[in-house]
Design a protein around this motif. Structure first.
Motif, mmCIF file in Angstrom:
data_model
loop_
_atom_site.group_PDB
_atom_site.id
_atom_site.type_symbol
_atom_site.label_atom_id
_atom_site.label_comp_id
_atom_site.label_asym_id
_atom_site.label_seq_id
_atom_site.Cartn_x
_atom_site.Cartn_y
_atom_site.Cartn_z
ATOM 1 N N PRO A 73 0.815 -1.224 0.000
ATOM 2 C CA PRO A 73 0.000 0.000 0.000
ATOM 3 C C PRO A 73 0.842 1.265 0.000
ATOM 4 O O PRO A 73 0.338 2.352 -0.283
ATOM 5 C CB PRO A 73 -0.810 -0.126 1.295
ATOM 6 C CG PRO A 73 0.057 -0.941 2.196
ATOM 7 C CD PRO A 73 0.745 -1.934 1.287
ATOM 8 N N PHE A 74 2.123 1.117 0.313
ATOM 9 C CA PHE A 74 3.021 2.269 0.400
ATOM 10 C C PHE A 74 3.715 2.573 -0.924
ATOM 11 O O PHE A 74 4.529 3.492 -1.000
ATOM 12 C CB PHE A 74 4.109 1.992 1.444
ATOM 13 C CG PHE A 74 4.895 0.733 1.157
ATOM 14 C CD1 PHE A 74 6.004 0.763 0.337
ATOM 15 C CD2 PHE A 74 4.499 -0.478 1.683
ATOM 16 C CE1 PHE A 74 6.727 -0.395 0.062
ATOM 17 C CE2 PHE A 74 5.214 -1.641 1.422
ATOM 18 C CZ PHE A 74 6.321 -1.596 0.600
ATOM 19 N N ALA A 75 3.401 1.817 -1.977
ATOM 20 C CA ALA A 75 4.195 1.884 -3.201
ATOM 21 C C ALA A 75 4.243 3.275 -3.810
ATOM 22 O O ALA A 75 5.265 3.698 -4.352
ATOM 23 C CB ALA A 75 3.667 0.879 -4.225
ATOM 24 N N ASP A 76 3.131 4.030 -3.751
ATOM 25 C CA ASP A 76 3.140 5.378 -4.340
ATOM 26 C C ASP A 76 3.569 6.442 -3.344
ATOM 27 O O ASP A 76 3.539 7.639 -3.646
ATOM 28 C CB ASP A 76 1.779 5.714 -4.944
ATOM 29 C CG ASP A 76 0.726 6.016 -3.889
ATOM 30 O OD1 ASP A 76 0.936 5.636 -2.708
ATOM 31 O OD2 ASP A 76 -0.310 6.603 -4.229
ATOM 32 N N LEU A 77 3.969 6.007 -2.124
ATOM 33 C CA LEU A 77 4.498 6.907 -1.087
ATOM 34 C C LEU A 77 3.535 8.039 -0.749
ATOM 35 O O LEU A 77 3.953 9.146 -0.407
ATOM 36 C CB LEU A 77 5.863 7.468 -1.510
ATOM 37 C CG LEU A 77 6.948 6.422 -1.796
ATOM 38 C CD1 LEU A 77 8.250 7.108 -2.162
ATOM 39 C CD2 LEU A 77 7.138 5.493 -0.610
ATOM 40 N N THR A 149 6.968 -10.832 -12.813
ATOM 41 C CA THR A 149 6.166 -10.192 -13.855
ATOM 42 C C THR A 149 5.038 -9.374 -13.243
ATOM 43 O O THR A 149 4.774 -8.234 -13.665
ATOM 44 C CB THR A 149 5.586 -11.255 -14.807
ATOM 45 O OG1 THR A 149 6.650 -12.032 -15.363
ATOM 46 C CG2 THR A 149 4.798 -10.597 -15.928
ATOM 47 N N CYS A 150 4.378 -9.944 -12.244
ATOM 48 C CA CYS A 150 3.291 -9.220 -11.581
ATOM 49 C C CYS A 150 3.804 -7.953 -10.900
ATOM 50 O O CYS A 150 3.159 -6.893 -10.963
ATOM 51 C CB CYS A 150 2.606 -10.121 -10.559
ATOM 52 S SG CYS A 150 1.658 -11.484 -11.271
ATOM 53 N N PHE A 154 2.695 -4.182 -11.790
ATOM 54 C CA PHE A 154 2.149 -3.349 -10.714
ATOM 55 C C PHE A 154 2.877 -2.006 -10.641
ATOM 56 O O PHE A 154 2.255 -0.949 -10.505
ATOM 57 C CB PHE A 154 2.263 -4.095 -9.387
ATOM 58 C CG PHE A 154 1.939 -3.252 -8.189
ATOM 59 C CD1 PHE A 154 0.628 -2.911 -7.893
ATOM 60 C CD2 PHE A 154 2.953 -2.793 -7.359
ATOM 61 C CE1 PHE A 154 0.335 -2.125 -6.784
ATOM 62 C CE2 PHE A 154 2.669 -2.012 -6.253
ATOM 63 C CZ PHE A 154 1.353 -1.680 -5.965
ATOM 64 N N CYS A 155 4.209 -2.038 -10.743
ATOM 65 C CA CYS A 155 4.991 -0.800 -10.674
ATOM 66 C C CYS A 155 4.739 0.089 -11.896
ATOM 67 O O CYS A 155 4.742 1.325 -11.781
ATOM 68 C CB CYS A 155 6.477 -1.124 -10.542
ATOM 69 S SG CYS A 155 6.907 -1.894 -8.959
ATOM 70 N N LEU A 156 4.530 -0.515 -13.065
ATOM 71 C CA LEU A 156 4.193 0.276 -14.251
ATOM 72 C C LEU A 156 2.830 0.941 -14.114
ATOM 73 O O LEU A 156 2.575 1.991 -14.717
ATOM 74 C CB LEU A 156 4.208 -0.617 -15.491
ATOM 75 C CG LEU A 156 5.580 -1.119 -15.956
ATOM 76 C CD1 LEU A 156 5.422 -2.083 -17.119
ATOM 77 C CD2 LEU A 156 6.470 0.053 -16.353
ATOM 78 N N THR A 157 1.951 0.333 -13.317
ATOM 79 C CA THR A 157 0.609 0.891 -13.129
ATOM 80 C C THR A 157 0.625 2.110 -12.214
ATOM 81 O O THR A 157 -0.255 2.969 -12.312
ATOM 82 C CB THR A 157 -0.322 -0.190 -12.546
ATOM 83 O OG1 THR A 157 -0.301 -1.340 -13.391
ATOM 84 C CG2 THR A 157 -1.761 0.307 -12.453
ATOM 85 N N TYR A 210 -2.990 -8.204 -13.590
ATOM 86 C CA TYR A 210 -2.258 -6.948 -13.411
ATOM 87 C C TYR A 210 -2.210 -6.147 -14.715
ATOM 88 O O TYR A 210 -2.276 -4.907 -14.693
ATOM 89 C CB TYR A 210 -0.839 -7.227 -12.925
ATOM 90 C CG TYR A 210 -0.742 -7.500 -11.446
ATOM 91 C CD1 TYR A 210 -0.671 -6.459 -10.534
ATOM 92 C CD2 TYR A 210 -0.724 -8.802 -10.966
ATOM 93 C CE1 TYR A 210 -0.575 -6.710 -9.175
ATOM 94 C CE2 TYR A 210 -0.631 -9.068 -9.602
ATOM 95 C CZ TYR A 210 -0.565 -8.023 -8.714
ATOM 96 O OH TYR A 210 -0.486 -8.271 -7.372
ATOM 97 N N ALA A 211 -2.098 -6.852 -15.840
ATOM 98 C CA ALA A 211 -2.093 -6.149 -17.127
ATOM 99 C C ALA A 211 -3.424 -5.457 -17.363
ATOM 100 O O ALA A 211 -3.474 -4.325 -17.879
ATOM 101 C CB ALA A 211 -1.802 -7.135 -18.255
ATOM 102 N N GLY A 212 -4.522 -6.118 -16.980
ATOM 103 C CA GLY A 212 -5.829 -5.472 -17.095
ATOM 104 C C GLY A 212 -5.923 -4.244 -16.223
ATOM 105 O O GLY A 212 -6.496 -3.219 -16.621
#
Length: 456
Positions: A73-77, A149-150, A154-157, A210-212
């Motif tokens: 949940p912290f990925a986007d800081l 891959t997931c 996720f990071c590209l999203t 994740y691609a969706g």
């Protein structure tokens, strides 16, 4: 409270004086209900296709890898909060210099965060650490590569999801909800194509999910930036000019929001773990069924409540005082009515859903209903407290809520079973979110009313 503000001469934008916020709330709730209905039907088809053609192990790995997003949940800081406040508080966000610099800073931070996560994922893959992190549900052959891959998808999203925040800030939260709702039909369509073509892709089903999500996030960004002509080009041009173009400070809002997004899941998502250790598999199954049914209400409340964030942000930017009191009462009353209807329907719904294998007792249903109501009443207060001061104020009560909820839920689980952790969460939310929220809002309304009198 409202009469005091009027007497003080402040410019008050009452919660019910204009119907624009209510229209936004109603559209968001309606969109969420539509998405839940469609997604529920589509998910049944997807699950049957996966189980029928790829087996239980593939489905188990799919569920395990999809949960990676929930673990980060912290990925986007906390950058989403900065985007919402800057865009919603601007009279002309397409040409606003502060909005442009905020988005530049947000994209830089998200790019750095995503790159670090991908680097960690590569190290874990090379070191063979995915089985240790994710457990036995990971298949030996395709599991580690699918996990990486997931994570990459996720990071590209993450940067693409900025557009969804902008849609909410522009008062188009219902559009965001509908766009996100396309992910489930996209995944079902992909699984159908894979099955028809005989593709051996059972180990990578989660990657298609994740691609969706990335595609729907990209669509949300396209819709958002089309509403702000020229802004996307200027932001993308300046993102790479690190030395000559400085981003706006975003940590004042993003920092506290990040702490909250880290602490709240710890406080609220330990119920299954407690039941797994302290109770029986039967009660764990009862909790799972109750959670699935009442989450229909909580997800609708969340979708409707988020629509209020830009309402209060715009009011702050315009120097108006908008009280969330009537909205909190309306949210709580609406949630109470919906929960009552659901509780009355449970004697017919539960046997159909569970085939008679699971029953829900009064403690569990009553606790879930109470939790939904107190969370709904708290939502307008939480959306009011989305400036830097309000977010900072929430940190201490939420940090206190973590041990309080854990201890209370532990004790109640031993005494009332499956309903114990839910009742503990309801009490913790009332004491550590709703009550402090009422205190902060009353104090802030008085302060802003007095400031309005002084300015006059």
């Amino acid at each position: 409270m409202r009469s005091v503000l009027r007497a003080a001469g402040a410019r008050v934008a009452p919660g019910g004086s204009d119907d624009a916020p209510w229209r936004s709330v109603a559209r968001s709730a309606g969109a969420k209900l539509l998405v839940l209905g469609v997604s529920g039907l589509v998910s049944i088809v997807s699950i049957r296709l996966v189980l029928g053609h790829y087996g239980v192990e593939a489905y188990a790995q799919y569920g395990l890898l999809v949960s990676i997003a929930a673990l980060l949940p912290f990925a986007d800081l906390g950058m989403g909060a900065a985007v919402l406040n800057s865009v919603a508080g601007s009279a002309d966000p397409a040409r606003d210099e502060h909005v442009r610099r905020t988005l530049v800073g947000v994209f830089r931070v998200i790019a750095l965060s995503g790159s670090l996560l991908v680097a960690v994922g590569v190290v874990v893959t090379v070191a063979g650490g995915w089985p240790a992190l994710l457990g036995d549900g990971l298949r030996p052959g395709s599991g580690p590569a699918a996990a990486l891959t997931c994570l990459v998808l996720f990071c590209l999203t993450l940067p693409l999801a900025v557009g969804q925040r902008i849609l909410t800030a522009l008062g188009r939260n219902h559009v965001r909800v509908l766009v996100q709702g396309l992910a489930s039909p996209l995944f079902a369509t992909t699984v159908g194509v894979l099955v028809l073509t005989g593709a051996r892709a059972g180990g990578y089903l989660a990657a298609f999910s994740y691609a969706g999500g990335a595609l729907t996030a990209a669509l949300g960004s396209v819709l958002a930036f089309r509403s702000l002509p020229g802004l996307a080009g200027r932001v993308l041009h300046d993102v790479w000019r690190v030395r000559s173009v400085r981003g706006a400070p975003v940590l004042g809002v993003a920092g506290p929001w990040l702490v909250l997004t880290l602490a709240l899941p710890v406080a609220m998502q330990t119920d299954r773990l407690l039941l797994s250790h302290l109770s029986t598999p039967t009660e764990l199954a009862e909790y799972g069924l109750g959670f699935s049914l009442f989450s229909l209400l909580s997800q609708t409340v969340t979708a409707a409540g988020v629509a209020l964030w830009p309402v209060f942000a715009r009011a702050r930017s315009a120097g108006r005082v908008r009280s969330p009191a009537r909205m909190a009462v309306a949210f709580g009353a609406g949630a109470a009515l919906a929960a009552l209807v659901l509780v009355l329907l449970l004697p017919w719904v539960v046997p159909v859903v569970s085939g008679g294998a699971v029953r829900l007792d009064g403690w569990l249903t009553g606790a879930f209903a109470a939790l939904v109501v107190v969370q709904a009443a708290n939502y307008p207060l939480g959306m009011y407290m989305t400036d830097a001061a309000g977010l900072r104020f929430q940190i201490l009560p939420v940090l206190v809520m973590v041990p309080l909820n854990l201890g209370l839920s532990w004790w109640l689980t031993l005494h009332v079973g499956a309903g114990g952790p839910v009742a503990g969460s309801a009490v913790a939310v009332a004491l550590c979110q709703f009550a402090p929220g009422v205190f902060f809002v009353r104090r802030d309304l008085r302060r802003r009313a007095a400031a309005g009198v002084s300015a006059a």
